[in-house]
Design a protein around this motif. Sequence first.
Motif, PDB file in Angstrom:
ATOM      1  N   SER A  44       4.421  15.662  -2.394  1.00  0.00           N
ATOM      2  CA  SER A  44       3.299  15.087  -3.010  1.00  0.00           C
ATOM      3  C   SER A  44       2.570  16.453  -3.679  1.00  0.00           C
ATOM      4  O   SER A  44       1.818  16.012  -4.642  1.00  0.00           O
ATOM      5  N   TRP A 100      -1.651   1.498  -0.212  1.00  0.00           N
ATOM      6  CA  TRP A 100      -1.138   2.830   0.028  1.00  0.00           C
ATOM      7  C   TRP A 100      -0.601   3.083   1.702  1.00  0.00           C
ATOM      8  O   TRP A 100      -1.008   2.163   2.461  1.00  0.00           O
ATOM      9  N   TRP A 103       2.360   7.791   4.942  1.00  0.00           N
ATOM     10  CA  TRP A 103       3.737   8.472   4.993  1.00  0.00           C
ATOM     11  C   TRP A 103       4.244   8.592   3.494  1.00  0.00           C
ATOM     12  O   TRP A 103       5.332   9.048   2.976  1.00  0.00           O
ATOM     13  N   CYS A 104       3.400   8.107   2.568  1.00  0.00           N
ATOM     14  CA  CYS A 104       3.814   7.915   0.878  1.00  0.00           C
ATOM     15  C   CYS A 104       3.636   9.095   0.200  1.00  0.00           C
ATOM     16  O   CYS A 104       2.276   9.064  -0.221  1.00  0.00           O
ATOM     17  N   CYS A 107       1.447   8.233  -2.978  1.00  0.00           N
ATOM     18  CA  CYS A 107       0.017   8.009  -2.363  1.00  0.00           C
ATOM     19  C   CYS A 107      -0.548   9.038  -2.321  1.00  0.00           C
ATOM     20  O   CYS A 107      -1.935   9.230  -2.587  1.00  0.00           O
ATOM     21  N   ASP A 135       0.301   1.150   6.482  1.00  0.00           N
ATOM     22  CA  ASP A 135       1.024   1.665   7.658  1.00  0.00           C
ATOM     23  C   ASP A 135       1.195   0.683   8.889  1.00  0.00           C
ATOM     24  O   ASP A 135       0.055  -0.226   8.831  1.00  0.00           O
ATOM     25  N   SER A 169       5.850  -2.164  -3.258  1.00  0.00           N
ATOM     26  CA  SER A 169       6.077  -0.862  -3.822  1.00  0.00           C
ATOM     27  C   SER A 169       4.831  -0.016  -3.632  1.00  0.00           C
ATOM     28  O   SER A 169       3.753  -0.514  -4.030  1.00  0.00           O
ATOM     29  N   LEU A 170       4.974   1.111  -3.225  1.00  0.00           N
ATOM     30  CA  LEU A 170       3.665   2.164  -2.889  1.00  0.00           C
ATOM     31  C   LEU A 170       3.707   3.165  -3.939  1.00  0.00           C
ATOM     32  O   LEU A 170       5.008   3.757  -4.093  1.00  0.00           O
TER      33      LEU A 170
END
Length: 208
Positions: A44, A100, A103-104, A107, A135, A169-170
């Motif tokens: 990230s 979102w 854990w992404c 995002c 989540d 899809s995130l």
Amino acid sequence: MANNNEVSKKRPPSNKLQYIKKNAFAIFMVIAVGILLVSPDAKSFVLRQLIRTGIFNASIDKKDTDTARMTNTDFTFTDAKGSIQNTSSLRGKVVFINFWASWCPPCQAEFPSIETLYNQFKNNPDIFFLTINEDNDPALGKAYLEKEKLSIPMYKSSGNVPAEMFSGSLPTTVVLDKNGKVRLHHTGFANYASDKFVKQIKELINEQ
């Protein structure tokens, strides 16, 4: 001039050391990629730096015919107090929707820009920010927002979301105009705090 004894003391570098020097960049890249694959925080962070380049600035394209054809946009959602609403009740407002999860990494990378956008418009009654947490445990999403000191509200979908809006899809971001028409549908991370995007949001708010 060195004698035979001095020459014998100067040992040539080992093959291992030569290999490391010759392939230092490749070794560094392998380690870096390994860290990115293992650590969501590292991934990230890298994505956030890419966002800052301006290459991933979001934009509402008026010529996007695929977006214009999306008509099945309404779904129900639940707020932090457990109240259930439907997006149809938000007609007359511009609706910024973001799907979102905590854990992404993508995002996480774009969330600061969404927070910036939210803070700029949070007191405007003509726009609604609908950030849908995906989540499995809502507590994880709430904990992430608190850890990152993000003030944007969190919602959960309480029914089936049309596939045209969210396919799984995130992150996925959708902007609806005041008539509930899709004006932006973007899958993947982006910067939503650029001057251009803020201007486009203002133009949507001012549309009659």
